[in-house]
Motif scaffolding. Structure first.
Motif, mmCIF file in Angstrom:
data_model
loop_
_atom_site.group_PDB
_atom_site.id
_atom_site.type_symbol
_atom_site.label_atom_id
_atom_site.label_comp_id
_atom_site.label_asym_id
_atom_site.label_seq_id
_atom_site.Cartn_x
_atom_site.Cartn_y
_atom_site.Cartn_z
ATOM 1 N N GLU A 132 -4.675 7.711 2.578
ATOM 2 C CA GLU A 132 -4.594 7.569 1.124
ATOM 3 C C GLU A 132 -4.704 8.949 0.501
ATOM 4 O O GLU A 132 -5.682 9.645 0.716
ATOM 5 C CB GLU A 132 -5.717 6.649 0.624
ATOM 6 N N THR A 133 -3.692 9.331 -0.241
ATOM 7 C CA THR A 133 -3.669 10.661 -0.847
ATOM 8 C C THR A 133 -3.872 10.496 -2.361
ATOM 9 O O THR A 133 -3.706 9.397 -2.879
ATOM 10 C CB THR A 133 -2.317 11.351 -0.560
ATOM 11 N N VAL A 183 2.137 12.739 2.098
ATOM 12 C CA VAL A 183 1.634 12.402 3.436
ATOM 13 C C VAL A 183 1.826 13.602 4.373
ATOM 14 O O VAL A 183 0.934 13.951 5.152
ATOM 15 C CB VAL A 183 2.323 11.134 3.995
ATOM 16 N N TYR A 196 0.776 3.987 4.420
ATOM 17 C CA TYR A 196 0.147 4.125 3.096
ATOM 18 C C TYR A 196 0.551 2.940 2.231
ATOM 19 O O TYR A 196 1.485 2.193 2.552
ATOM 20 C CB TYR A 196 0.564 5.442 2.428
ATOM 21 N N MET A 246 5.992 9.309 -1.725
ATOM 22 C CA MET A 246 4.798 9.485 -0.893
ATOM 23 C C MET A 246 5.004 10.329 0.355
ATOM 24 O O MET A 246 4.030 10.715 1.007
ATOM 25 C CB MET A 246 4.284 8.106 -0.463
ATOM 26 N N TYR A 304 -4.202 4.345 8.510
ATOM 27 C CA TYR A 304 -4.059 4.361 7.050
ATOM 28 C C TYR A 304 -4.396 5.730 6.476
ATOM 29 O O TYR A 304 -5.377 6.359 6.855
ATOM 30 C CB TYR A 304 -4.980 3.304 6.438
ATOM 31 N N THR A 347 4.815 0.649 0.039
ATOM 32 C CA THR A 347 4.085 0.826 1.288
ATOM 33 C C THR A 347 5.049 1.491 2.245
ATOM 34 O O THR A 347 6.263 1.281 2.160
ATOM 35 C CB THR A 347 3.561 -0.512 1.845
#
Ligand SMILES: [Zn+2]
Ligand SMILES: [Zn+2]
Length: 443
Positions: free
Chosen positions: A55-56, A101, A121, A97, A53, A142
């Motif tokens: 997370e940004t 990422v 994510y 995203m 996982y 996601t």
């Protein structure tokens, strides 16, 4: 402009002073089960396929998107929520995203880890689009990304499979995969020229016949981004598009072999797909495999993705092969709701704690904390003071056990343990209560 309210506004139903911003909305407890299920499902699939996982932040430097996604794309040109910070930085709410990422992959030196690195994510993204069915300005996705290693077609196949498993677990029946290859830069240079020639001929023929023409956006695309001509949903443009040359005929042999490899892996597990030579996905970073997921009923994509071997380089990293997929949670949940598919909240049984009188209420308040610490799930109706209404609430909750404290129990430092099914009651000292409850829950 005058500030006096217009008559219509006065007579209209009074709106609350504040509403969620246009195209954005609240997720309420009544639909929380869908959202919880989506995140849990994504997490389960990620675990099964070995994704870690990441997370940004929701904000990134605007340049990350103008360089990564591409300055000529709708996303960057028209749809970003951008702001200047007090320090003078230009930041944007992330409209997608993949670039964040990849930024994280490069910044955190993940190229030194065993390759490829698999990341997943889940989170909100923001695009200033016209709100319409299934489209929100704050929407959730996601995604699964495989970054680094070789340009192996097995990775393209694996993100597609992971996405299909996700959709199936979310009760989306028979998702349809549309797939295409848009080749590498050199394949595309050749194809762009073919496509442009085709459109020029069409337009020349059309103007002779007076009528047939492409829309304003497409006219612009002919100068700026020829491949995006294939993205147009206008009726007239679509008719022309369906006769356009196929990009698959312009692939060089390495790109052709790669695409064949992807399809062979999908064939191996019997995953059906349909070739769509006009699927291009309008972001600059894509190359080779691109794909989208649909259902039979819906013509908006539930998700999609592709290979993006150019992205790392575009945002200042070393060239790094990568492929990924993103799924639109809002759309998936929208489909489930309109099909009346319900996810029951994963409810576990809770002990119901009942108080009679003010002193008992305080004792109960403390007892709840003690039970929580012992990992016993508890519920209450502290706002209700009558025994009857609390017992009714306990029934409604489906609690197997109620703990009842009245004046007498407070005085004796005890509680009544009531079996809600049989109605059998027993008084138990408070210092033995946790032990007693645990024993009963086990049996
Ligand atoms: Zn190529
Ligand atoms: Zn058009």
């Amino acid at each position: 402009m005058t500030n006096a309210p217009k008559e219509k506004e006065i007579t209209a139903k009074k709106q609350p002073a504040f509403q969620a911003p246009k195209g954005m909305r609240d997720i309420l407890p009544s639909e929380a089960a869908y959202w919880e299920r989506a995140r849990e499902t994504a997490s389960d699939i990620a675990e099964a396929y070995g994704f870690g996982y990441v997370e940004t932040p929701v904000l990134e430097n605007t340049d990350l998107f103008s360089r990564g996604v591409g300055g000529g794309t709708d996303i960057v040109e028209k749809e970003m929520f951008s702001l200047k910070t007090k320090g003078g930085d230009s930041l944007s709410l992330r409209p997608e995203m993949t670039a964040p990422v990849m930024r994280s992959f490069i910044e955190n030196g993940m190229s030194r880890l065993p390759q490829p690195v698999k990341l997943w994510y889940y989170g909100p993204q923001f695009r200033h689009e016209n709100p319409q069915s299934g489209r929100f300005r704050q929407f959730y996705q996601t995604g699964f990304e495989i970054i680094g290693g070789e340009q192996d077609p097995v990775y393209d196949a694996q993100v597609i499979v992971a996405a299909v498993r996700f959709l199936e677990s979310m009760k989306i029946k028979n998702p349809i995969i549309q797939i295409n290859s848009i080749g590498c830069r050199s394949c595309r240079t050749i194809y762009r020229k073919k496509l442009l020639d085709f459109y020029r001929k069409e337009l020349a023929a059309g103007s002779k016949k007076k009528g047939k023409a492409i829309c304003k956006d497409c006219e612009r695309r002919m100068d700026t981004n020829v491949l995006r001509l294939l993205d147009c949903k206008e009726e007239g443009c679509e008719e022309i598009k369906n006769r356009a040359p196929s990009i698959l005929d312009s692939l060089d042999s390495p790109c052709r072999a790669h695409f064949k490899g992807v399809l062979e892996f999908l064939d191996e597990i019997g995953l059906p797909y349909s070739l769509n030579p006009y699927l291009v996905r309008g972001l600059d970073y894509y190359n080779r495999t691109v794909f989208e997921f649909f259902t039979e009923e819906e013509n908006i994509a539930l998700g999609g993705g592709g290979r993006y071997d150019y992205l790392a380089d575009l945002i200042g990293g070393r060239p790094t092969p990568a492929v990924g997929v993103a799924m639109g949670i809002d759309r998936i949940i929208g489909i489930l709701k309109s099909a009346d598919i319900v996810f029951e909240p994963r409810r576990k049984e809770k002990i119901f704690v009942v108080h009679v009188g003010e002193v008992a209420k305080k004792k109960v308040f403390a007892l709840i904390e003690e039970l929580h610490k012992a990992n016993i799930r508890v519920t209450e109706a502290l706002g209700k003071d009558s025994l009857q209404s609390q017992m009714k609430a306990a029934d409604k909750e489906g609690s197997p056990i109620a703990l009842i404290l009245g004046q007498k129990e407070v005085y004796e430092d005890a509680a009544i343990v009531r079996d809600m099914k049989t109605g059998a009651q027993e008084t138990v000292p408070l210092n033995k209560i946790v032990e007693e409850i645990k024993k009963r829950l086990k049996s």
